[in-house]
Design an enzyme around this catalytic site. Structure first.
Site, PDB file in Angstrom:
ATOM      1  N   TRP A 112      -1.741  -8.121  -3.946  1.00  0.00           N
ATOM      2  CA  TRP A 112      -0.919  -6.963  -3.574  1.00  0.00           C
ATOM      3  C   TRP A 112      -0.488  -7.058  -2.119  1.00  0.00           C
ATOM      4  O   TRP A 112       0.659  -6.748  -1.776  1.00  0.00           O
ATOM      5  CB  TRP A 112      -1.646  -5.661  -3.868  1.00  0.00           C
ATOM      6  CG  TRP A 112      -1.958  -5.503  -5.323  1.00  0.00           C
ATOM      7  CD1 TRP A 112      -3.192  -5.436  -5.884  1.00  0.00           C
ATOM      8  CD2 TRP A 112      -1.016  -5.436  -6.409  1.00  0.00           C
ATOM      9  NE1 TRP A 112      -3.079  -5.319  -7.256  1.00  0.00           N
ATOM     10  CE2 TRP A 112      -1.765  -5.321  -7.601  1.00  0.00           C
ATOM     11  CE3 TRP A 112       0.379  -5.475  -6.498  1.00  0.00           C
ATOM     12  CZ2 TRP A 112      -1.159  -5.231  -8.866  1.00  0.00           C
ATOM     13  CZ3 TRP A 112       0.985  -5.383  -7.754  1.00  0.00           C
ATOM     14  CH2 TRP A 112       0.223  -5.266  -8.907  1.00  0.00           C
ATOM     15  N   ASP A 124      -2.371   0.376   2.239  1.00  0.00           N
ATOM     16  CA  ASP A 124      -2.207   0.518   0.794  1.00  0.00           C
ATOM     17  C   ASP A 124      -3.601   0.835   0.251  1.00  0.00           C
ATOM     18  O   ASP A 124      -4.469  -0.028   0.218  1.00  0.00           O
ATOM     19  CB  ASP A 124      -1.670  -0.798   0.210  1.00  0.00           C
ATOM     20  CG  ASP A 124      -1.627  -0.780  -1.322  1.00  0.00           C
ATOM     21  OD1 ASP A 124      -2.021   0.227  -1.935  1.00  0.00           O
ATOM     22  OD2 ASP A 124      -1.185  -1.809  -1.902  1.00  0.00           O
ATOM     23  N   LYS A 142      -4.853   4.224 -10.401  1.00  0.00           N
ATOM     24  CA  LYS A 142      -6.165   3.571 -10.336  1.00  0.00           C
ATOM     25  C   LYS A 142      -7.264   4.624 -10.174  1.00  0.00           C
ATOM     26  O   LYS A 142      -8.169   4.722 -10.972  1.00  0.00           O
ATOM     27  CB  LYS A 142      -6.226   2.579  -9.165  1.00  0.00           C
ATOM     28  CG  LYS A 142      -5.072   1.573  -9.098  1.00  0.00           C
ATOM     29  CD  LYS A 142      -5.263   0.429 -10.033  1.00  0.00           C
ATOM     30  CE  LYS A 142      -4.129  -0.591 -10.119  1.00  0.00           C
ATOM     31  NZ  LYS A 142      -3.251  -0.833  -9.022  1.00  0.00           N
TER      32      LYS A 142
HETATM   33  C1  LIG Z   1      -2.069  -1.777  -8.656  1.00  0.00           C
HETATM   34  C2  LIG Z   1      -1.835  -1.965  -7.211  1.00  0.00           C
HETATM   35  C3  LIG Z   1      -0.530  -1.994  -6.663  1.00  0.00           C
HETATM   36  C4  LIG Z   1       0.708  -1.904  -7.509  1.00  0.00           C
HETATM   37  O1  LIG Z   1       0.886  -0.615  -7.932  1.00  0.00           O
HETATM   38  P1  LIG Z   1       2.157  -0.158  -8.791  1.00  0.00           P
HETATM   39  O2  LIG Z   1       2.022   1.324  -8.764  1.00  0.00           O
HETATM   40  O3  LIG Z   1       1.990  -0.760 -10.149  1.00  0.00           O
HETATM   41  O4  LIG Z   1       3.384  -0.643  -8.120  1.00  0.00           O
HETATM   42  C5  LIG Z   1      -0.416  -2.115  -5.293  1.00  0.00           C
HETATM   43  N1  LIG Z   1      -1.491  -2.216  -4.497  1.00  0.00           N
HETATM   44  C6  LIG Z   1      -2.757  -2.217  -5.000  1.00  0.00           C
HETATM   45  C7  LIG Z   1      -3.920  -2.334  -4.071  1.00  0.00           C
HETATM   46  C8  LIG Z   1      -2.957  -2.082  -6.364  1.00  0.00           C
HETATM   47  O5  LIG Z   1      -4.204  -2.078  -6.873  1.00  0.00           O
END
Ligand SMILES: *Cc1c(COP(=O)(O)O)cnc(C)c1O
Length: 355
Positions: A101, A170, A194
């Site tokens: 990511w 993030d 998540k």
């Molecule tokens: C799953 C994830 C993403 C991507 O998320 P989307 O909402 O599918 O774009 C980005 N960063 C991390 C740390 C993730 O676990």
């Protein structure tokens, strides 16, 4: 028999949240209407958005100099919205490359300015969190990924930045897994699916004073300032995902808030990692000090045992435990909503596994 859901995402939500969310589909706030059928500008939905924002600000301990936005496009859209809104072409941003990511965020950011990847664990297949790096003075912001969902590593500290350098994180896969000092951050983003809610809404928490410093023209829908000004209602926001997220935030608070989440998550992680370390059929894949509380990655001692344990899990209603293709083996995701007994159940399967 209960299915124990270790999926990495979209992931488990508290049962009480799902029940209340199901009820709102049929009869929201006793209005005799589905939550899917009402205006996002009506007072009931505005109250939902306001409560979600208030709870997020309370958990982060930030004041009115921050704004919480509820956007679409997933965390992946933030990979380019962040540099588009914060970085001029002649400015430099620092990135820590700690997983797929983070790597994808870097891939997008290079289109908007100078990107300095100050540390990376790519050469070791992202098995650890780099700690030996310096962010140069004059850097506009540092971006990092607090939990690496695929590889099972997590920052257990907040990175240091030089005076004047903004901090961007993030937090898609570990937001609110423990207390966090929100004031240390200038921008936090997280896809909800998540650790917070269903897919479809992305939480962005931004310090308002950092906006408006770039000269490029930003498309309206991608401009944080527009969403700040319009309270996330410039267009129709993802109402239902916001509602379910709000219910989860309420659940976190009712459970005892972030301190209770930390206690719960620590306990689950310690239980599972202790078994991974003890059991001769399994081994962890990451540096011990950087182990994620959210996603535990581990391997079997042979491909045959890997297949056998996956079968054994399946037969015993343990779901979503296969590792990501780039790591293999297993990944047990233990987000906030997961109870200790599900981890206990998995640990007992590992103990009883006699291939
Ligand atoms: C799953 C994830 C993403 C991507 O998320 P989307 O909402 O599918 O774009 C980005 N960063 C991390 C740390 C993730 O676990």
């Amino acid at each position: 028999m209960k299915i124990h859901n270790f999926s990495a995402g979209p992931a488990i939500l508290p049962k009480s949240v799902l029940e209340e969310a199901a009820q709102a589909l049929l009869n929201f706030n006793n209005r005799g209407l589905s939550i899917l059928e009402v205006s996002h500008r009506g007072k009931d939905i505005i109250a939902v958005v306001d409560e979600a924002e208030a709870l997020i600000k309370e958990f982060l301990a930030v004041g009115d100099d921050y704004k919480v936005l509820f956007l679409s496009g997933g965390a992946s859209t933030q990979f380019f919205m962040v540099p588009m809104n914060l970085l001029n072409e002649d400015e430099t941003a620092a990135y820590l490359n700690t997983g797929v990511w983070a790597d994808k965020a870097i891939e997008q950011a290079v289109n908007y300015g100078n990107i300095d990847v100050v540390a990376s664990s790519k050469d070791s297949n992202f098995t650890f969190i780099p700690k030996d790096y310096k962010v140069k003075p004059g850097t506009k912001f540092l971006h990092y990924t607090s939990n690496n969902t695929v590889y099972g590593t997590q920052f257990h500290h907040i990175p240091e930045v030089p005076e004047g350098c903004l901090l961007v994180a993030d937090m898609s896969s570990d937001i609110f897994c423990r207390p966090v000092d929100g004031k240390k951050f200038d921008l936090i983003y997280a896809g909800a699916q998540k650790n917070l809610g269903p897919a479809g809404v992305t939480i962005v928490v931004v310090k308002k004073s950092i906006l408006g410093t770039v000269t490029r023209k930003i498309p309206t829908m991608l401009d944080y300032s527009v969403h700040v000004k319009n309270e996330s209602m410039y267009n129709t926001p993802p109402v239902y995902p916001i509602y379910v997220t709000m219910l989860t935030l309420r659940w976190i608070k009712a459970m005892g808030g972030l301190t209770a989440m930390e206690r719960r998550n620590r306990e689950k992680a310690e239980l599972l990692y202790a078994e991974i370390d003890r059991n001769p059929y399994f081994k962890g894949t990451t540096a011990v000090e950087d182990r994620s509380w959210m996603n535990a990655t581990f391997l079997a001692d042979s491909p045959e045992h890997e297949a056998a344990f996956l079968e054994y899990c399946k037969a015993n209603k343990v779901d979503g435990i296969a590792g990501h293709r780039s790591v293999g083996g297993f990944r047990a995701s233990m987000y906030n909503a997961m109870d200790l007994d599900s981890v206990q159940f998995l640990v007992e399967l590992m103990q009883n596994f006699k291939p």
